[in-house]
Design a protein around this motif. Structure first.
Motif, PDB file in Angstrom:
ATOM      1  N   ASN A  27      32.787 -59.321 -52.747  1.00 10.30           N
ATOM      2  CA  ASN A  27      32.382 -59.614 -51.365  1.00 10.30           C
ATOM      3  C   ASN A  27      33.857 -59.903 -50.518  1.00 10.30           C
ATOM      4  O   ASN A  27      34.291 -60.812 -50.819  1.00 10.30           O
ATOM      5  N   ASP A  28      34.211 -59.019 -49.415  1.00  9.11           N
ATOM      6  CA  ASP A  28      35.352 -59.198 -49.003  1.00  9.11           C
ATOM      7  C   ASP A  28      35.228 -60.349 -47.997  1.00  9.11           C
ATOM      8  O   ASP A  28      36.237 -60.751 -47.446  1.00  9.11           O
ATOM      9  N   ASP A  29      33.916 -61.075 -47.625  1.00  8.13           N
ATOM     10  CA  ASP A  29      34.093 -62.175 -47.122  1.00  8.13           C
ATOM     11  C   ASP A  29      34.523 -63.474 -47.605  1.00  8.13           C
ATOM     12  O   ASP A  29      34.639 -64.515 -46.940  1.00  8.13           O
ATOM     13  N   GLY A  30      34.901 -63.455 -48.764  1.00  3.85           N
ATOM     14  CA  GLY A  30      35.427 -64.501 -49.499  1.00  3.85           C
ATOM     15  C   GLY A  30      34.296 -64.882 -50.527  1.00  3.85           C
ATOM     16  O   GLY A  30      32.783 -64.823 -50.639  1.00  3.85           O
ATOM     17  N   ARG A  34      38.591 -61.655 -46.662  1.00  2.00           N
ATOM     18  CA  ARG A  34      39.791 -60.661 -46.734  1.00  2.00           C
ATOM     19  C   ARG A  34      39.180 -59.467 -45.947  1.00  2.00           C
ATOM     20  O   ARG A  34      39.482 -58.254 -46.251  1.00  2.00           O
ATOM     21  N   SER A  35      38.210 -59.778 -44.868  1.00  2.00           N
ATOM     22  CA  SER A  35      37.497 -58.669 -44.098  1.00  2.00           C
ATOM     23  C   SER A  35      38.591 -57.977 -43.263  1.00  2.00           C
ATOM     24  O   SER A  35      39.818 -58.473 -43.002  1.00  2.00           O
ATOM     25  N   GLY A  36      38.759 -56.711 -43.332  1.00  2.00           N
ATOM     26  CA  GLY A  36      39.479 -55.679 -42.387  1.00  2.00           C
ATOM     27  C   GLY A  36      40.702 -55.384 -43.203  1.00  2.00           C
ATOM     28  O   GLY A  36      41.807 -54.990 -42.719  1.00  2.00           O
ATOM     29  N   ILE A  81      26.545 -58.825 -49.886  1.00  2.00           N
ATOM     30  CA  ILE A  81      26.513 -58.269 -48.861  1.00  2.00           C
ATOM     31  C   ILE A  81      27.202 -58.678 -47.717  1.00  2.00           C
ATOM     32  O   ILE A  81      27.250 -60.007 -47.361  1.00  2.00           O
ATOM     33  N   ASN A  82      28.145 -57.786 -46.911  1.00  2.00           N
ATOM     34  CA  ASN A  82      28.804 -58.169 -45.740  1.00  2.00           C
ATOM     35  C   ASN A  82      28.021 -58.534 -44.566  1.00  2.00           C
ATOM     36  O   ASN A  82      27.058 -58.178 -44.305  1.00  2.00           O
ATOM     37  N   ALA A  83      28.733 -59.581 -44.053  1.00  2.00           N
ATOM     38  CA  ALA A  83      27.897 -60.198 -42.809  1.00  2.00           C
ATOM     39  C   ALA A  83      28.705 -59.282 -41.672  1.00  2.00           C
ATOM     40  O   ALA A  83      29.852 -59.479 -41.324  1.00  2.00           O
ATOM     41  N   GLY A  90      36.915 -53.878 -46.229  1.00  2.00           N
ATOM     42  CA  GLY A  90      37.247 -54.327 -47.520  1.00  2.00           C
ATOM     43  C   GLY A  90      35.913 -54.311 -48.347  1.00  2.00           C
ATOM     44  O   GLY A  90      36.223 -54.010 -49.363  1.00  2.00           O
ATOM     45  N   THR A  91      34.793 -54.453 -47.690  1.00  2.00           N
ATOM     46  CA  THR A  91      33.695 -54.250 -48.631  1.00  2.00           C
ATOM     47  C   THR A  91      33.622 -52.630 -49.170  1.00  2.00           C
ATOM     48  O   THR A  91      33.452 -52.526 -50.317  1.00  2.00           O
ATOM     49  N   VAL A  92      33.737 -51.758 -47.987  1.00  2.00           N
ATOM     50  CA  VAL A  92      33.667 -50.518 -48.581  1.00  2.00           C
ATOM     51  C   VAL A  92      34.946 -50.133 -49.701  1.00  2.00           C
ATOM     52  O   VAL A  92      34.775 -49.464 -50.606  1.00  2.00           O
TER      53      VAL A  92
HETATM   54 MN    MN Z   1      33.647 -58.508 -44.501  1.00  2.00          MN
END
Ligand code: MN
Length: 271
Positions: A3-6, A34-36, A90-92, A104-106
């Motif tokens: 999950n890229d949100d950490g 680490r979004s984006g 699940i990305n927010a 980052g999710t993708v």
């Molecule tokens: Mn994210």
């Protein structure tokens, strides 16, 4: 699972809960948001990994790196093999259209696909400060089961966007394409306001700006489907080749372009 949100993101815990019982769950996630960061990988310094505990997960690791680092490490080192499914999210917040390049999710799902694993990226189109994830959980569970029973081609992953107001999410599943007419109205805000420099003389720019409503009215696109309250499911692969252009140019040897190049080369050799 990544999950890229950490590692502390509510969406990660929601994904663990959603896929509970399908198999052994391993979590490998960045130590912070680490979004984006797109498909960035860490190559100029070692990557620090710590084992931690997460309810519902067999093993859990936090990584001082990007989502792509996490999936690479999971497959090549921590698990030592590709899992049956790489689930990102699940990305927010949504990941629509051109977002797939920056997300980052993708990227976590894409890295899974590159490593020959089946993979899904699930994003909830929801308020980031108070994410509602129940609909996305139901969709993640359904698609994970579908993917695990062979419903996915090698090298292809699913990019999924779930509106939080989808009341019957499984009845709202729609196959879509990436809506690339949805553009960002990017704007850099200078910080601080006083002449745009801080006390050290540095300019500080903060990227802001929302997406426009391009493709909102085309239900065949991800953005259009989500706009209608549907759950968007886009099959994505990483072949960025423009096959139309390739067919046009590669099928015509001795084109003007090639002759021009040869003439320039000959002139250079003579000169
Ligand atoms: Mn994210």
């Amino acid at each position: 699972m990544c999950n890229d949100d950490g590692v502390g993101a509510p969406g990660l815990q929601a994904m663990v809960e959603a896929l509970s019982g399908l198999g052994e769950i391993w979590v490998v996630a960045p130590d912070r948001d680490r979004s984006g960061t797109g498909h960035a990988i860490t190559v100029h310094q070692p990557v620090e990994v710590r084992e931690t505990r997460l309810p519902g997960a067999e093993r859990a690791f936090t990584v001082q790196g990007t989502p792509a680092d996490c999936v690479k490490l999971a497959v090549l080192e921590l698990m030592g093999q590709a899992p049956d499914l790489v689930a990102a999210g699940i990305n927010a917040g949504s990941n629509l259209g051109i977002d797939v390049i920056y997300s980052g999710t993708v990227a976590a799902a894409a890295e899974g696909a590159l490593l020959r694993a089946r993979a899904i990226a699930v994003s909830a189109v929801t308020d980031k400060s108070n994410p509602r994830l129940a609909a996305a959980q139901a969709v993640a569970r359904f698609l994970a089961e579908w993917v695990l029973t062979g419903g996915l081609l090698p090298g292809v992953f699913l990019n999924v966007n779930v509106p939080d107001r989808a009341l019957q999410p499984l009845e709202q599943l729609t196959w879509t394409r990436l809506g690339l007419n949805r553009r960002y109205r990017d704007e850099y805000v200078r910080l601080p306001a006083q002449e745009g420099r801080d006390e050290n003389g540095r300019y500080l720019f903060w990227l802001t700006g929302d997406a426009d409503d391009g493709d909102l009215h085309d239900p065949s696109t991800d953005a259009g489907a989500v706009h209608r309250g549907r759950v968007s499911v886009t099959p994505v692969h990483l072949d960025l080749t423009d096959h139309q252009a390739l067919a046009r140019w590669a099928a015509a040897p001795g084109t003007l372009w090639l002759r021009g190049f040869r003439a320039a080369w000959d002139a250079r050799a003579l000169g």
